[in-house]
Design a protein around this motif. Structure first.
Motif, PDB file in Angstrom:
ATOM      1  N   UNK A 169       0.806  -1.214   0.000  1.00 32.29           N
ATOM      2  CA  UNK A 169       0.000   0.000   0.000  1.00 32.29           C
ATOM      3  C   UNK A 169       0.836   1.258   0.000  1.00 32.29           C
ATOM      4  N   UNK A 170       2.144   1.139   0.059  1.00 32.09           N
ATOM      5  CA  UNK A 170       3.007   2.314   0.011  1.00 32.09           C
ATOM      6  C   UNK A 170       3.250   2.650  -1.454  1.00 32.09           C
ATOM      7  N   UNK A 171       2.476   3.577  -2.015  1.00 38.23           N
ATOM      8  CA  UNK A 171       2.500   3.852  -3.441  1.00 38.23           C
ATOM      9  C   UNK A 171       3.487   4.962  -3.742  1.00 38.23           C
ATOM     10  N   UNK A 172       3.941   4.977  -5.013  1.00 41.35           N
ATOM     11  CA  UNK A 172       4.857   6.024  -5.445  1.00 41.35           C
ATOM     12  C   UNK A 172       4.156   7.375  -5.530  1.00 41.35           C
ATOM     13  N   UNK A 178      -5.186   4.074  -3.439  1.00 36.00           N
ATOM     14  CA  UNK A 178      -4.705   2.699  -3.506  1.00 36.00           C
ATOM     15  C   UNK A 178      -5.853   1.711  -3.671  1.00 36.00           C
ATOM     16  N   UNK A 179      -7.098   2.190  -3.563  1.00 39.91           N
ATOM     17  CA  UNK A 179      -8.247   1.293  -3.682  1.00 39.91           C
ATOM     18  C   UNK A 179      -8.900   1.379  -5.053  1.00 39.91           C
ATOM     19  N   UNK A 180      -8.789   2.524  -5.731  1.00 40.33           N
ATOM     20  CA  UNK A 180      -9.424   2.721  -7.032  1.00 40.33           C
ATOM     21  C   UNK A 180      -8.618   3.755  -7.808  1.00 40.33           C
ATOM     22  N   UNK A 181      -8.954   4.025  -9.078  1.00 40.02           N
ATOM     23  CA  UNK A 181      -8.173   4.998  -9.858  1.00 40.02           C
ATOM     24  C   UNK A 181      -8.455   6.455  -9.519  1.00 40.02           C
ATOM     25  N   UNK A 197      -4.279   4.575   3.172  1.00 41.46           N
ATOM     26  CA  UNK A 197      -3.364   3.994   4.165  1.00 41.46           C
ATOM     27  C   UNK A 197      -2.256   4.975   4.519  1.00 41.46           C
ATOM     28  N   UNK A 198      -1.794   4.887   5.733  1.00 41.64           N
ATOM     29  CA  UNK A 198      -0.708   5.741   6.179  1.00 41.64           C
ATOM     30  C   UNK A 198       0.431   4.874   6.684  1.00 41.64           C
ATOM     31  N   UNK A 199       1.491   5.524   7.112  1.00 48.32           N
ATOM     32  CA  UNK A 199       2.620   4.780   7.642  1.00 48.32           C
ATOM     33  C   UNK A 199       2.316   4.038   8.921  1.00 48.32           C
TER      34      UNK A 199
END
Length: 472
Positions: A169-172, A178-181, A197-199
């Protein structure tokens, strides 16, 4: 056979000798009049739309009228260019050029719409046509100019987003959900509405003598638990090697509960370690740390009626003696996990500040009955600006090692409430504290993961500790 003669404008019946149509007042073609064309032949009624119906406002638009149509002014009667059943010319000529597809700017002048609108205000007697003209100049489409180049297509990022390392879940791109576009604004997706999501969704802490794992769980949108661990240096003049740990669980019904738990845990652990470094007694240090932590979480409240809140449980483990000092407010817990053999038996070291525990202590309900109640997890004490005066609990025990001190939120003990249950669920937890912490979290997730889950394990090596002291 007699041919029926009709008016070319309204299709009403006319007599052979009429010069005007009685229905619409239109001047009839000369061929309908007596002797027109040298003979009284039949009417030439066209099947195409009549000029009077298809060319409304021809004079205003600047187009030439049809050759067969003669427009005459007839004040007080129907408009000169159409019958009552035909589309009417708007009052004051509002339809005129705009309806014909032209701009509303007068072609006879160089004044544009702004010039007309900014000019002197007309007399009210002349408000008719001029006001209408300004209206259409403001609302009519502008004169088409050179075609502007089309905008460059906006790049659409790949979705699902690429993962970073081992964290899916850690996206660029933090602006991509992270769930949909969808796109992310203020931490929430503008399309699906989900909190991003967070750290803190899954956190692991590895200290030299303590290990912790915190996870969001399966039902919550964010992790409202927090943990903090401090280990005093081995060469410190006082309290060398002492381990300090704090676990806090945000009260979900309060605002910013995740911030409350973070502030409280960090403040409590920091103050507790500082006091121990200064040589304070563990009980005194725990009391001071709890006071400072309560002040810190109260300070972030907007008002007493909108106050972030959380629970608190801490532990100070002296590696030299094996003594364990715990402090708590709320229902986050501390356990002693036995290492087996000659070690002290596993035990719960805290007592919940909850409605269910209060009912049990008063003898009103059995523990099983109290835990089945809808109010089982209702708190009667917490840390926050709206908590009022709280009774901070502090207890010191010295179990016989080896073993481990376990701090946890109710995300774990909901599924394993008894100390023996925790001991049997992960055998040998004291020997592999990091792996054991992960396993406890995995077990809670497998059991349902209905709440955030936080586990901190502080191992107590063999040969440390002494007879178990009475709880104070």
């Amino acid at each position: 056979m007699t041919k029926v003669r009709t008016c070319p404008a309204c299709a009403g019946m006319v007599s052979a000798g009429d010069s005007f149509c009685e229905g619409c007042g239109r001047t009839l073609p000369e061929r309908n009049r007596p002797g027109a064309g040298g003979r009284g032949g039949p009417d030439q009624v066209p099947t195409a739309p009549q000029p009077s119906l298809s060319g409304l406002g021809t004079e205003a638009s600047g187009t030439s009228p049809e050759a067969e149509t003669t427009v005459v002014e007839r004040p007080g009667l129907t408009p000169a260019d159409g019958a009552p059943t035909a589309p009417q010319v708007s009052l004051h000529g509002a339809v005129g050029p705009a309806a014909a597809g032209h701009t509303a700017v007068d072609e006879d002048t160089d004044d544009g719409a702004e010039g007309v609108a900014d000019g002197p205000e007309p007399d009210r007697d002349d408000v008719g046509a001029q006001d209408t003209q300004i209206l259409f100049r403001e609302t009519a489409p502008p004169v088409p100019g050179p075609a502007a180049p089309p905008p460059a297509p906006k790049a659409v990022p790949d979705w699902p987003p690429p993962s970073v390392g081992s964290n899916p879940v850690a996206v660029d791109n933090p602006d991509l959900c992270v769930w949909c576009p969808g796109g992310v604004v203020d931490g929430y997706c503008g399309t699906c509405g989900f909190l991003q999501p967070t750290g803190r969704d899954h956190v692991e802490v590895r200290a030299r003598r303590a290990f912790g794992v915190s996870d969001r769980g399966l039902r919550h949108k964010r992790n409202e638990d927090a943990m903090a661990i401090r280990v005093i240096e081995d060469d410190a003049p006082r309290a060398a090697g002492t381990v300090v740990a704090v676990v806090c669980d945000g009260v979900s019904s309060s605002p910013r509960s995740d911030e409350a738990s973070r502030v409280t845990a960090e403040t409590g652990a920091t103050v507790l370690a500082e006091r121990m470094r200064q040589g304070a007694d563990p009980r005194e240090a725990t009391g001071t740390a709890m006071i400072r932590a309560a002040e810190a979480v109260a300070a972030i409240a907007d008002s007493p009626s909108s106050a972030p809140a959380c629970t608190f449980v801490s532990a100070v483990v002296d590696p030299a003696t094996g003594a364990v000092t715990v402090g708590w407010v709320g229902d986050s817990r501390a356990y002693w996990i036995s290492g087996g053999g000659a070690s002290s038996a596993s035990a719960l070291l805290t007592r919940d500040d909850s409605w269910s525990e209060a009912m049990v202590q008063m003898g009103a309900l059995s523990r099983e009955e109290a835990m089945r109640s809808a109010n089982a997890h209702a708190l009667i004490a917490w840390m926050g600006a709206d908590s009022g005066e709280i009774d901070a609990h502090i207890s010191t025990v010295t179990p016989t090692g080896p073993g481990a001190v376990l701090l946890c939120s109710d995300g774990l003990w909901n599924y394993y409430p008894e100390a023996q249950d925790l001991t049997e669920a992960v055998p040998g937890a004291a020997g592999t504290p990091h792996e054991a912490s992960r396993t406890y979290v995995s077990l809670a997730l497998g059991a349902g993961g209905k709440d955030n889950i936080t586990v901190v394990l502080v191992p107590v090596p063999a040969g440390r500790g002494g007879p178990r002291a009475a709880r104070v």
